[in-house]
Design a protein around this motif. Structure first.
Motif, PDB file in Angstrom:
ATOM      1  N   LYS A  37      41.923 -69.513 108.917  1.00 62.86           N
ATOM      2  CA  LYS A  37      41.654 -70.481 107.839  1.00 62.86           C
ATOM      3  C   LYS A  37      42.673 -70.305 106.718  1.00 62.86           C
ATOM      4  N   VAL A  38      42.848 -69.043 106.284  1.00 72.98           N
ATOM      5  CA  VAL A  38      43.773 -68.770 105.186  1.00 72.98           C
ATOM      6  C   VAL A  38      45.189 -69.203 105.576  1.00 72.98           C
ATOM      7  N   TYR A  39      45.587 -68.864 106.811  1.00 72.30           N
ATOM      8  CA  TYR A  39      46.958 -69.152 107.269  1.00 72.30           C
ATOM      9  C   TYR A  39      47.234 -70.655 107.290  1.00 72.30           C
ATOM     10  N   PHE A  40      46.342 -71.403 107.932  1.00 70.77           N
ATOM     11  CA  PHE A  40      46.633 -72.821 108.106  1.00 70.77           C
ATOM     12  C   PHE A  40      46.393 -73.640 106.841  1.00 70.77           C
ATOM     13  N   ARG A  41      45.720 -73.020 105.830  1.00 67.39           N
ATOM     14  CA  ARG A  41      45.566 -73.728 104.560  1.00 67.39           C
ATOM     15  C   ARG A  41      46.684 -73.381 103.580  1.00 67.39           C
ATOM     16  N   ASN A  42      47.471 -72.345 103.912  1.00 65.04           N
ATOM     17  CA  ASN A  42      48.561 -71.946 103.019  1.00 65.04           C
ATOM     18  C   ASN A  42      49.816 -72.699 103.451  1.00 65.04           C
ATOM     19  N   VAL A  43      50.128 -73.753 102.714  1.00 64.12           N
ATOM     20  CA  VAL A  43      51.169 -74.683 103.153  1.00 64.12           C
ATOM     21  C   VAL A  43      52.528 -73.992 103.319  1.00 64.12           C
ATOM     22  N   GLU A  44      52.891 -73.128 102.353  1.00 64.30           N
ATOM     23  CA  GLU A  44      54.210 -72.477 102.436  1.00 64.30           C
ATOM     24  C   GLU A  44      54.314 -71.596 103.665  1.00 64.30           C
ATOM     25  N   MET A  45      53.272 -70.774 103.852  1.00 68.00           N
ATOM     26  CA  MET A  45      53.255 -69.857 104.985  1.00 68.00           C
ATOM     27  C   MET A  45      53.330 -70.631 106.293  1.00 68.00           C
ATOM     28  N   MET A  46      52.517 -71.670 106.370  1.00 69.63           N
ATOM     29  CA  MET A  46      52.464 -72.496 107.576  1.00 69.63           C
ATOM     30  C   MET A  46      53.830 -73.101 107.862  1.00 69.63           C
ATOM     31  N   PHE A  47      54.481 -73.608 106.805  1.00 72.58           N
ATOM     32  CA  PHE A  47      55.754 -74.272 107.019  1.00 72.58           C
ATOM     33  C   PHE A  47      56.817 -73.289 107.495  1.00 72.58           C
ATOM     34  N   PHE A  48      56.951 -72.159 106.771  1.00 73.00           N
ATOM     35  CA  PHE A  48      58.059 -71.252 107.075  1.00 73.00           C
ATOM     36  C   PHE A  48      57.866 -70.474 108.364  1.00 73.00           C
ATOM     37  N   THR A  49      56.626 -70.124 108.686  1.00 72.49           N
ATOM     38  CA  THR A  49      56.468 -69.271 109.858  1.00 72.49           C
ATOM     39  C   THR A  49      55.923 -70.011 111.083  1.00 72.49           C
ATOM     40  N   PHE A  50      55.379 -71.216 110.891  1.00 72.00           N
ATOM     41  CA  PHE A  50      54.831 -71.943 112.047  1.00 72.00           C
ATOM     42  C   PHE A  50      55.648 -73.182 112.369  1.00 72.00           C
ATOM     43  N   LEU A  51      55.892 -74.030 111.370  1.00 71.94           N
ATOM     44  CA  LEU A  51      56.560 -75.305 111.637  1.00 71.94           C
ATOM     45  C   LEU A  51      58.074 -75.172 111.731  1.00 71.94           C
ATOM     46  N   LEU A  52      58.652 -74.244 110.931  1.00 76.73           N
ATOM     47  CA  LEU A  52      60.112 -74.159 110.895  1.00 76.73           C
ATOM     48  C   LEU A  52      60.724 -73.864 112.268  1.00 76.73           C
ATOM     49  N   PRO A  53      60.198 -72.875 113.008  1.00 79.42           N
ATOM     50  CA  PRO A  53      60.761 -72.647 114.344  1.00 79.42           C
ATOM     51  C   PRO A  53      60.661 -73.889 115.245  1.00 79.42           C
ATOM     52  N   ILE A  54      59.570 -74.646 115.090  1.00 77.37           N
ATOM     53  CA  ILE A  54      59.435 -75.864 115.902  1.00 77.37           C
ATOM     54  C   ILE A  54      60.484 -76.890 115.465  1.00 77.37           C
ATOM     55  N   LEU A  55      60.715 -76.959 114.140  1.00 76.26           N
ATOM     56  CA  LEU A  55      61.757 -77.865 113.632  1.00 76.26           C
ATOM     57  C   LEU A  55      63.134 -77.484 114.165  1.00 76.26           C
ATOM     58  N   PHE A  56      63.388 -76.156 114.254  1.00 70.21           N
ATOM     59  CA  PHE A  56      64.672 -75.694 114.789  1.00 70.21           C
ATOM     60  C   PHE A  56      64.925 -76.279 116.175  1.00 70.21           C
ATOM     61  N   LEU A  57      63.877 -76.315 116.980  1.00 69.66           N
ATOM     62  CA  LEU A  57      64.018 -76.849 118.331  1.00 69.66           C
ATOM     63  C   LEU A  57      64.527 -78.293 118.281  1.00 69.66           C
ATOM     64  N   PHE A  58      63.894 -79.103 117.385  1.00 70.64           N
ATOM     65  CA  PHE A  58      64.307 -80.510 117.292  1.00 70.64           C
ATOM     66  C   PHE A  58      65.725 -80.619 116.751  1.00 70.64           C
ATOM     67  N   ILE A  59      66.064 -79.789 115.772  1.00 68.91           N
ATOM     68  CA  ILE A  59      67.402 -79.863 115.185  1.00 68.91           C
ATOM     69  C   ILE A  59      68.459 -79.470 116.224  1.00 68.91           C
ATOM     70  N   PHE A  60      68.214 -78.381 116.926  1.00 66.59           N
ATOM     71  CA  PHE A  60      69.165 -77.967 117.963  1.00 66.59           C
ATOM     72  C   PHE A  60      69.347 -79.037 119.020  1.00 66.59           C
ATOM     73  N   ALA A  61      68.224 -79.598 119.435  1.00 67.50           N
ATOM     74  CA  ALA A  61      68.296 -80.613 120.501  1.00 67.50           C
ATOM     75  C   ALA A  61      69.053 -81.844 120.015  1.00 67.50           C
ATOM     76  N   SER A  62      68.975 -82.117 118.691  1.00 66.08           N
ATOM     77  CA  SER A  62      69.665 -83.299 118.175  1.00 66.08           C
ATOM     78  C   SER A  62      71.132 -83.032 117.908  1.00 66.08           C
ATOM     79  N   VAL A  63      71.475 -81.825 117.433  1.00 65.32           N
ATOM     80  CA  VAL A  63      72.853 -81.520 117.047  1.00 65.32           C
ATOM     81  C   VAL A  63      73.713 -81.273 118.281  1.00 65.32           C
ATOM     82  N   PHE A  64      73.202 -80.454 119.187  1.00 64.79           N
ATOM     83  CA  PHE A  64      74.002 -80.112 120.364  1.00 64.79           C
ATOM     84  C   PHE A  64      73.592 -80.986 121.530  1.00 64.79           C
ATOM     85  N   SER A  65      74.602 -81.536 122.218  1.00 68.50           N
ATOM     86  CA  SER A  65      74.273 -82.261 123.431  1.00 68.50           C
ATOM     87  C   SER A  65      75.220 -81.758 124.512  1.00 68.50           C
TER      88      SER A  65
END
Lengths: 287, 308
Positions: A37-65
Motif C-alpha cells: 500500500k505504502v509503495y504504490f501510493r508513494n508516487v515518487e518511489m513508484m515512478f523511479f523504481t517501478f515505472l522507470l525501468p519499464i519506460l527504459f524498455l519503450f525508449i530503447f525499443a524506440s531509439v534503437f532499431s
C-alpha cells in the motif's frame, strides 16, 4: 513473565480482542500488505523504481532499431538483445534501490523505532520488505515481458533449461538485491540524501554491466570492475535465457557459462545476508 | 501496592558524558508520574532505557517485573509508547495504520474505538500525511494505546497541540489512568504535570533533584505564601496590626510574605473590620507555583545539582 495480557488488568472494552499471540508469518504477511500500500501510493518511489525501468524498455525499443548478427543466419533485434539487461536493471530498482531508500528513510525518521517499540517480531518486518521486493519484481518483470512480446515480437526463453535458468536468476537477483539494499542503508547519512546516495552507484553499474551497452563493447578494465558486482551477472544470466546460443561468443571466454551467474549471485546473496545482519539499525535519528 | 517501575543507581554514559548519574526511582502501578526537566537533562535517555531502546551503563531497572534491556515481545505487548517524533507512514490512512498496529497485539482495543477516543472519527479515512501536527499527535496516542497496555510512556505528548487539544489529551490520560493503569509522562509544561500526575520528579543534569506530589515537591508547601492587598479609606490611615512575616509596601499595596498565611489573614481581617472595612481591597494570596519551585531547583549557579 505473564503472557495473559488481556486479563492482567481491568481493560478498556477490547472489541477486537483475540486470544493468543499473532504468529511471525501472519504478521509478516500483514506487513507485506501494508508495504505494498505504502509503495504504490508513494508516487515518487513508484515512478523511479517501478515505472522507470519499464519506460527504459519503450525508449530503447524506440531509439534503437535493426538487428544484431551472431554467426551466419543468426540475428535478433535490438529490443530482444537489451531486454535481459533492462529486466536485470528493473530487478535492482525494485529490490536494491527501493528497499535501500525506504528503509533509510524509516531509520532516520523514527518509523522503525516506533515499530521496534511494539511486539512486532523483527522477522515479520523483514518478511514484509522481502515480500514487497518479490511482488514488485514479479509485477514489473511480467509487465516488461508482456510488452516486449506483444509490441516488439521478443521471443520467450527457448526450452525448459533456459526457463529454469531465467527463473533461478530472477529469484536469486531479487533476493540478492533485497539483502544488499538493507545492508546499503548503512552508507546513507540522513533521510534526505537517501536517493542521492543510492542512485548514482547504481546508475554507473548499469552503464558498465551491459544494461545500456553491449557488454562486449565495454573496455576490458570496466568489464573487470563490473564483474565484481551482481548486476553484470544478473544481465548475463538473463541474456543466456533470452538470446540464441551463438550469442555466447560475445561473452567472456566466448562462452555463456550459465552456471557462473548462479554461483556468483548465490555468493552475493550469502555475503549480502551477512552484511545486512551486521549493518542494519532500527534507529538512526540521533546520528 | 506493587511497583510498575523500579530503578536503582541507574547510570548511562555516552563516552565520557554521563547522561544519567545514578537515578533511584519507584513508580507504583496505577500511578501517573511526570518527569520534568530542561532539555538535555536526561529525561529522554531515562525513559528510553525503561522502554528498552537503550542499554544502561550500570544500575538496576525493572519495568513490569522484567529487565527492559532483555525483555521480549510478550513484554512489549504490555507497554505502550508514544515517542517524541511524530513521523507516521504518510501514505496510510489513520484507520489503516491503527488497524495494522492493532494486529501486533494479543488483545488490542477495537481500532474504531481507539480512533474515537483520540477524537479523530472525522479524519479516520484521511492519509496521515494530510493531517495537522496536532492530529498526528493524536494518531501517536492512538498507536501507543492500541495494545491496551498496562503501562504507557508519553514523551512530551502535548507538544504542538492547541490548548483545547491539550485538555482533550489530558482527559484521555485521566480516563486511561482511572482504569488502574500506570503512566510515565515527560513534559515541559508544569501545568500539565500538575493537572495529571500523582507525583512529579524533577531531573537535572542526569540526577533526580526533587520528587513528590505536585503540591509539595521541592518543599513547595513549606515555602512562604504572599499576601497582597490595597490600602484605601480608613485602612490607609490606620496603623497595620502586628503580624508574623515580612511586610513591604509596593506603592499603595501591602505585600506580606509569611509561612502562616491563614493566621495572618485572620489578624488582617479583624483589623479591617475594626476600621469599618468589610473587605481587604484587591486581596490575593499566592503560593509559589510549581514553575517557581522548578526554576529554583534547576537554577544553575555553578554548583552541581543535589541528590545525585
Amino acid at each position: 513473565m505473564a503472557f495473559n495480557v488481556a486479563s492482567a488488568s481491568p481493560s478498556l472494552p477490547a472489541g477486537a480482542a483475540r486470544a493468543g499471540r499473532p504468529s511471525v508469518l501472519r504478521l509478516g504477511l500483514s506487513r507485506v500488505a501494508i508495504e505494498l500500500k505504502v509503495y504504490f501510493r508513494n508516487v515518487e518511489m513508484m515512478f523511479f523504481t517501478f515505472l522507470l525501468p519499464i519506460l527504459f524498455l519503450f525508449i530503447f525499443a524506440s531509439v534503437f532499431s535493426g538487428d544484431i548478427n551472431a554467426g551466419p543466419g543468426v540475428k535478433v533485434n535490438f529490443t530482444n538483445y537489451f531486454l535481459p539487461g533492462i529486466i536485470a536493471s528493473g530487478v535492482m530498482s525494485a529490490t536494491f534501490a527501493s528497499l535501500a531508500i525506504s528503509i533509510a528513510i524509516e531509520q532516520h525518521e523514527g518509523m522503525l523505532k516506533r515499530l521496534a517499540g511494539t511486539p512486532l517480531p523483527k522477522a515479520s518486518y523483514f518478511i514484509g520488505k522481502l515480500g514487497l521486493a518479490v511482488v514488485v519484481t514479479l509485477a514489473q518483470t511480467a509487465i516488461m515481458l508482456v510488452a516486449a512480446i506483444l509490441l516488439y515480437g521478443v521471443e520467450l526463453p527457448a526450452g525448459p533449461h533456459r526457463w529454469a535458468v531465467f527463473l533461478s536468476v530472477l529469484v536469486l537477483s531479487a533476493a540478492t538485491g533485497a539483502v544488499l539494499g538493507i545492508a546499503y542503508t548503512r552508507l546513507v547519512p540522513n533521510a534526505k540524501s537517501a536517493p542521492a546516495i543510492i542512485q548514482p552507484p547504481f546508475l554507473i553499474l548499469q552503464f558498465i554491466s551491459g544494461v545500456f551497452f553491449r557488454y562486449g563493447e565495454i573496455p576490458g578494465w570496466l568489464q573487470a570492475i563490473a564483474s565484481i558486482f551482481p548486476l553484470k551477472w544478473m544481465s548475463l544470466g538473463f541474456r543466456y535465457a533470452f538470446l540464441p546460443d551463438s550469442f555466447g561468443e560475445f561473452e567472456y571466454g566466448a562462452d555463456w557459462g550459465w552456471e557462473r551467474p548462479i554461483l556468483v549471485l548465490t555468493a552475493w546473496l550469502v555475503a549480502g545476508f551477512v552484511l545486512a545482519l551486521l549493518f542494519f539499525r532500527w534507529d538512526r535519528q540521533r546520528e | 501496592m506493587p511497583t510498575a517501575i523500579s530503578v536503582q543507581s541507574l547510570r548511562k554514559s555516552y563516552g565520557s558524558f554521563e547522561a544519567l548519574r545514578g537515578v533511584d526511582l519507584e513508580i507504583d502501578r496505577g500511578e501517573v508520574f511526570s518527569l520534568l526537566g530542561p532539555n538535555g537533562a536526561g529525561k529522554t535517555t531515562f525513559v528510553e532505557v525503561l522502554e528498552g531502546y537503550r542499554a544502561r551503563t550500570a544500575g538496576d531497572a525493572r519495568v513490569l517485573d522484567a529487565d527492559p534491556g532483555s525483555a521480549g515481545s510478550a513484554w512489549k505487548a504490555r507497554i505502550g509508547i508514544v515517542p517524541q517524533s511524530t513521523t507516521l507512514f504518510d501514505e496510510l490512512t489513520v484507520r489503516e495504520i491503527v488497524t495494522h498496529f492493532a494486529g501486533f497485539y494479543p488483545a488490542p482495543l477495537n481500532p474504531a474505538r481507539a480512533i474515537s477516543m483520540v477524537g479523530l472519527d472525522e479524519k479516520a479515512d484521511a492519509r496521515c500525511g494530510k493531517l495537522s501536527g496536532g492530529q498526528k499527535r493524536r494518531v501517536d496516542l492512538a498507536l501507543g494505546m492500541i495494545g491496551d497496555p498496562e503501562l504507557l510512556f508519553l514523551d512530551e505528548p502535548t507538544t504542538g497541540l492547541d490548548p483545547e487539544g491539550r485538555r482533550q489529551l489530558w482527559g484521555i490520560v485521566r480516563e486511561f489512568a482511572a482504569l488502574g493503569k500506570t503512566v510515565l509522562l515527560t513534559t515541559h509544561y508544569l501545568d500539565e504535570a500538575e493537572a495529571l500526575s500523582d507525583r512529579v520528579g524533577i531531573i537535572d543534569r542526569g540526577a533526580l533533584v526533587a520528587l513528590g506530589p505536585p503540591a509539595t515537591v521541592g518543599g513547595r508547601d513549606r515555602e512562604r505564601s504572599i499576601i497582597r492587598f490595597g490600602l484605601r479609606g480608613p485602612l490607609a490611615t490606620t496603623t497595620l496590626p502586628e503580624i508574623s512575616g515580612e511586610l513591604t509596601h509596593e506603592g499603595q499595596r501591602v505585600v506580606i510574605s509569611t509561612v502562616h498565611p491563614a493566621a495572618t489573614l485572620r489578624v488582617l481581617l479583624a483589623w479591617a473590620d475594626e476600621c469599618g472595612e468589610p473587605e481587604l481591597p484587591a486581596l490575593t494570596v499566592s503560593r509559589p507555583s510549581l514553575e517557581d519551585v522548578y526554576l529554583t531547583l534547576i537554577a544553575h549557579d555553578g554548583t552541581p545539582g543535589e541528590g545525585a
